[in-house]
Design a protein around this motif. Sequence first.
Motif: not given
Length: 192
Positions: A74-78, A111-115
């Motif tokens: 989750q932190h990486i996703s942020a 792309k980045l949002w979906a990933f």
Amino acid sequence: MLLLILGLAVFICVHSVRIVVPNWRETHREKNGMMQWNTRFALLTLLSLAFVIMGYMQMRLQPVWLWYPPIVVQHISALVMLVALFALGSAIVPKTTLKSKTGYPLLIAVKLWAFAHLMSNGTLADVILFGSLLVWSVVSFAVYRRRDRRNGVVREEGGVQYNLMAFVFAMVSWFAIVFFLHKAVIGVSPLV
């Protein structure tokens, strides 16, 4: 699940017209006018988004878990979302470096949002929603870039001030989303 899939199918089809039939949009605009095209496009997009939202919300009531992502993801996703928001800012602000080099920063943002959302959420609904949008944006980006290279498209690049405006947009919107909007709109805090 049917509403989600139907909404995604309509959304992807409407947004893939330029991939499948490159000149159809321009031909239709010349024949019937830009206002009619924009109205139909907006109505189909809103209808498909309503189906996607309703279908996704229904599937969230009884989630089918495929995996349980660890907290570190989750932190990486942020952080990935911060980069996605910079790409979005680069799509909005004219003459940014990202826009001049890639041509399609909005597709990079998708792309980045979906990933980011795909790796930090592990339900079937998430895989259907974010996975399909990730595949669509990757294919769209590849087709558009190949077409641009074939046609010799060159884009104008501005100064540093345009990139700075995109960066400020990314930072302000990221803080707003992380600390307020995501919880208020989606019901889930990305900080947890």
